[in-house]
Design an enzyme around this catalytic site. Structure first.
Site, short mmCIF file in Angstrom:
data_model
loop_
_atom_site.label_atom_id
_atom_site.label_comp_id
_atom_site.label_asym_id
_atom_site.label_seq_id
_atom_site.Cartn_x
_atom_site.Cartn_y
_atom_site.Cartn_z
N CYS A 54 -98.37 -31.92 -51.74
CA CYS A 54 -97.69 -33.21 -51.78
C CYS A 54 -98.69 -34.36 -51.68
O CYS A 54 -99.44 -34.42 -50.70
CB CYS A 54 -96.69 -33.29 -50.63
SG CYS A 54 -96.03 -34.93 -50.33
N TRP A 94 -88.73 -27.30 -47.63
CA TRP A 94 -90.09 -26.98 -47.20
C TRP A 94 -90.03 -25.92 -46.10
O TRP A 94 -89.28 -26.04 -45.14
CB TRP A 94 -90.79 -28.22 -46.66
CG TRP A 94 -91.07 -29.27 -47.69
CD1 TRP A 94 -90.50 -30.50 -47.80
CD2 TRP A 94 -92.05 -29.19 -48.75
NE1 TRP A 94 -91.03 -31.19 -48.87
CE2 TRP A 94 -91.99 -30.41 -49.47
CE3 TRP A 94 -92.95 -28.21 -49.16
CZ2 TRP A 94 -92.80 -30.67 -50.57
CZ3 TRP A 94 -93.75 -28.47 -50.26
CH2 TRP A 94 -93.67 -29.68 -50.94
N TYR A 206 -94.91 -39.66 -61.11
CA TYR A 206 -93.62 -39.00 -60.96
C TYR A 206 -92.59 -39.56 -61.93
O TYR A 206 -91.73 -38.83 -62.44
CB TYR A 206 -93.15 -39.12 -59.52
CG TYR A 206 -93.79 -38.11 -58.61
CD1 TYR A 206 -93.08 -37.02 -58.13
CD2 TYR A 206 -95.13 -38.21 -58.25
CE1 TYR A 206 -93.67 -36.06 -57.31
CE2 TYR A 206 -95.74 -37.27 -57.45
CZ TYR A 206 -95.01 -36.20 -56.98
OH TYR A 206 -95.61 -35.25 -56.19
#
Length: 337
Positions: A54, A94, A206
């Site tokens: 990330c 996660w 993104y």
């Protein structure tokens, strides 16, 4: 500590925009600040929950490294692929699963950990939020181990806390960068760069990669490469960092995206207009930052490749790039550009 809001995307008609195919990033819900009542700046008190693939987490692990806080702020690392439909808790969560095997390597990833920050041995980041009545599930999370509470889950604000309170939090470095310059003119330059970098590079990647609308993609693609060209020109005067001689927050916030561009985003985010290697001044800047103490260990391209491609439609991770040499080894060679 000054609050930074340049990482918050406009939420106007977010639901409708998503329905029309635009990627719209949500807003973090935990916005406490170290130094507030109940969250004193103390060494050994705070913990980070991150995923190394990330880029928002990467900002925070970079700050922890370059500010000398690796010994005083503990960290847990999630597996780079989230849960799937077969998981009893549901998909897209996660997970702290150090025994989980990566398809890229055929082995467990040594950086991944169990959850140790809460003392409860939780499996999912979502469970950390649920203890506080929240349905959020994102990382990074800055956690107070003594109070048993989430402090903050907005990466830009976490960076500024670590910078502002580095001494009190237990920095081991006497000669460390000042990410937020004291000089107001320099800070104005950093703020301007932060805004441009967030909109067109960090979030822009993104917008290009995860939006399903061709027009939104094309606008993001164009803005991304226009900013790369601008930054390459900015560095063409020989300055080592974006505002001059000093490594600042603007450099730190740009690095995670550019670190991912050639080996991941070029293909996965459909940002195939050019490599960073094709921007010689930016490439040398990227290599310069990568060489700073602690930076190489603050991220992982194995986690990045596994995380991004492992959640694509077939889960297959590309083997390359291998020319002019494999990454991240290439980041040790500024002369390649």
């Amino acid at each position: 500590m000054t609050k930074d809001v340049s990482t918050e995307e406009d939420q106007t008609d977010a639901k409708g925009r998503r329905a029309r195919g635009e990627f719209v990033r949500g807003v973090s819900g935990f916005r406490h600040v170290i130094g507030d009542a109940g969250f004193p700046a103390e060494s050994g008190r705070y913990h980070l929950f991150v995923a190394l693939n990330c880029p928002w987490c990467h900002r925070v692990t970079l700050a922890r490294a370059v500010l000398g806080l690796e010994d005083s702020i503990s960290v847990d690392v999630a597996f780079p692929n989230r849960t799937d439909e077969a998981d009893p808790a549901g998909p897209n969560l996660w997970e702290f699963a150090p025994d989980r095997v990566a398809t890229l390597t055929g082995t467990a990833l040594p950086e991944c950990t169990f959850e140790t920050g809460t003392g409860a041995g939780l499996r999912l980041a979502k469970e950390i939020y649920q203890r506080e009545g929240s349905e959020e599930q994102s990382v990074p999370i800055l956690y107070d181990k003594f109070a048993g509470r989430i402090v903050n889950n907005e990466s830009a604000e976490i960076i500024r806390m670590l910078d502002s309170y580095a001494d009190q939090l237990g920095s081991t470095l006497s000669d460390r960068p000042q990410l937020v310059p004291a000089n107001p003119d320099q800070m104005a330059l950093v703020d301007d760069l932060n805004e441009q970098i967030y909109v067109t590079i960090n979030n822009g990647a993104y917008k290009a990669g995860f939006s399903s609308d061709q027009t939104v993609y094309a606008q993001a693609y164009d803005a991304y490469f226009e900013t790369l060209s601008y930054l390459n020109d900015l560095l063409s005067d020989g300055r080592p960092y974006l505002i001059g001689q000093a490594f600042t927050e603007a450099d730190l916030r740009l690095f995670p995206t550019l670190y991912r561009h050639d080996p991941v985003y070029y293909v996965r985010m459909k940002l195939n207009g050019a490599r960073i290697l094709d921007h010689p001044h930016l490439w040398r800047w990227l290599c310069r930052v990568y060489a700073l103490p602690g930076v190489a260990k603050a991220g992982s391209l194995i986690h990045c490749r596994q995380g991004y491609f492992g959640r694509s439609w077939n889960g297959v991770v590309p083997s390359g790039p291998l020319l002019p040499m494999p990454y991240p080894e290439a980041y040790g060679h500024p002369e390649l550009a």
